[in-house]
Design a protein around this motif. Structure first.
Motif: not given
Length: 447
Positions: A273-286, A300-305, A309-311
């Motif tokens: 399913s769609i990743p939650e905010f914390e996972t999206r932050v982790a993806i961007i940083k990785r 990072v937080e602005h992009i994750a917010t 819906s799409n990695i």
């Protein structure tokens, strides 16, 4: 009429009543145009994206010109300007510098492995199942088949590729076949036409591990499903592992044969399913780490917010930040991220769906050719396929009835109206036909 807005409302009414433009097209495309200025030679509008502008110019420019002429009594040129065009132009120029970008992104060609997959609550079950399959030591796991489903862009293909990497690492001699549902369909069609079905069967039935991405694309295609059914049975009988992905669970693939649906349910189904905010932050940083890029936390937080819906969009944002920083000499700020996000969302708009795409998909379902559909042939199967294609073209593109007629071999307005009415009436009585059309629309939009 005292304002351009009032003139444009009259223009839209003309397009509805005289040119047969659907309300869907009016709401989707015409209402996206914001009136800016009208003089004796130009009607100037603004719009959000280059994608919208190009589609409107291609499909509706002449209709709009005719509507203005009949509304205000003189010809005007239709001019559509994209908002923030200067920033978009800079970004497009940056994209064009491919040679330089290739150098910049050499370090970004990371493999889709389990190590580079970010695990969160939205995907941890699927991840666990995939690692178990990959480490099953060249024998089918208890999860056979493993069926992973979820919306596009959430990591299903990454997991399939990771399984292949890990299985090959564990056993260099393992035979792995990785294919998409669409490619498999095309291979079956080619094998039938060239009488090479035995070669096709040897390729797939000798696999130790079969990985099929987007299996929903085999739905509705009789010969493809027949070949897949027997391939599945043989691999499963001999203990070979099968892993499948789809944008939806088997029960929601309406034109998939019941005998295949039941086999998909033999093993394990895992959803992403769609990743939650914390996972999206982790993806961007990785992703930034793999690009050797430092992104401020507020960016990072602005992009994750904003990108939820799409990695792939998250990865695209990081890459565009890298390009902008290197090529444009800009500092990474939230304001820059806002421009990047707008560009990402524009890029992520589906490529304009052509009538040819739709005719090809419908033809494959009904075992006819695109030429048959456009021809004057009136046999039952071809006639039905033609009506369905006309209906789907109207539903997806919102083209006027006159424009649709031109696309189908120059058919007149009344023929198109008849086809539309015929299908609209049929789907109210025939649930199976409705399911076929629903699957066709979903497949075309996914492509």
């Amino acid at each position: 009429m005292t304002s351009f807005n009032e003139v444009f409302e009259s223009v839209k009414d003309y397009c509805r009543t005289t040119k047969g433009i659907s309300e869907v097209a009016i709401n989707t495309w015409f209402n996206a145009m914001q009136p800016v200025d009208l003089d004796e030679s130009k009607a100037i509008f603004s719009i959000s994206t280059e994608f919208q502008k190009n589609l409107i110019i291609k499909n509706y420019e002449e209709i709009l010109k005719e509507a203005f002429l009949n509304t205000i009594g003189f010809n005007v040129e239709i001019i559509i300007k994209v908002e923030n065009e200067d920033m978009e132009r800079e970004l497009y120029q940056a994209e064009e510098k491919k040679a330089e970008l290739n150098t910049i992104f050499e370090g970004a060609k990371y493999e889709y492995t389990f190590d580079t997959f970010i695990v969160g609550s939205s995907n941890e079950f699927a991840y666990a199942a995939c690692t178990a399959v990959a480490n099953s030591n060249n024998s089918a796991s208890t999860y056979n088949p493993l069926f992973i489903h979820g919306p596009s862009g959430l990591g299903k293909t990454h997991l399939l590729t990771a399984i292949a990497h890990q299985a090959k690492k564990n056993n260099p001699n393992i035979s792995i076949v990785y294919v998409s549902g669409e490619t498999f369909t095309n291979e079956v069609i080619e094998a039938i036409s060239t009488k090479t079905t035995m070669r096709l069967r040897m390729k797939y039935r000798n696999a130790d591990l079969l990985l099929m991405d987007d299996v929903q694309f085999i739905a509705g295609k009789t010969s493809t499903q027949e070949e897949f059914f027997h391939t599945f049975n043989e691999l499963h009988q001999f203990g070979k592992q099968i892993v499948l992905t789809s944008d939806r669970p088997p029960k929601d693939i309406k034109t998939l044969e019941d005998r295949i649906k039941s086999r998909f349910e033999w093993g394990l189904m895992a959803d992403i399913s769609i990743p939650e905010f914390e996972t999206r932050v982790a993806i961007i940083k990785r992703k930034a780490e793999l690009l050797d890029l430092q992104i401020p936390d507020d960016v990072v937080e602005h992009i994750a917010t904003k990108l939820k819906s799409n990695i792939r969009q998250l990865e695209g944002a990081v890459k565009k930040l890298k390009a902008a920083k290197h090529l444009l000499g800009t500092t990474m700020t939230v304001a820059m991220a806002q421009s990047i996000i707008k560009d990402i969302l524009t890029d992520s708009q589906p490529a304009p769906i052509t009538v040819e795409n739709i005719i090809t998909e419908v033809a494959s379902i009904y075992n006819v050719t695109g030429d048959d559909i456009r021809s004057g042939k009136r046999t039952g199967q071809i006639s039905t396929a033609r009506k369905v294609a006309i209906y789907v073209v109207r539903e997806i593109t919102g083209l006027s009835q006159d424009a649709i007629g031109k696309e189908f071999g120059g058919r007149d307005h009344s023929t198109v109206v008849y086809a539309l009415n015929s299908i609209e009436s049929a789907i109210k009585k025939d649930q199976h036909l409705k399911e076929i059309i629903d699957d066709i629309v979903k497949n075309i939009r996914n492509k």
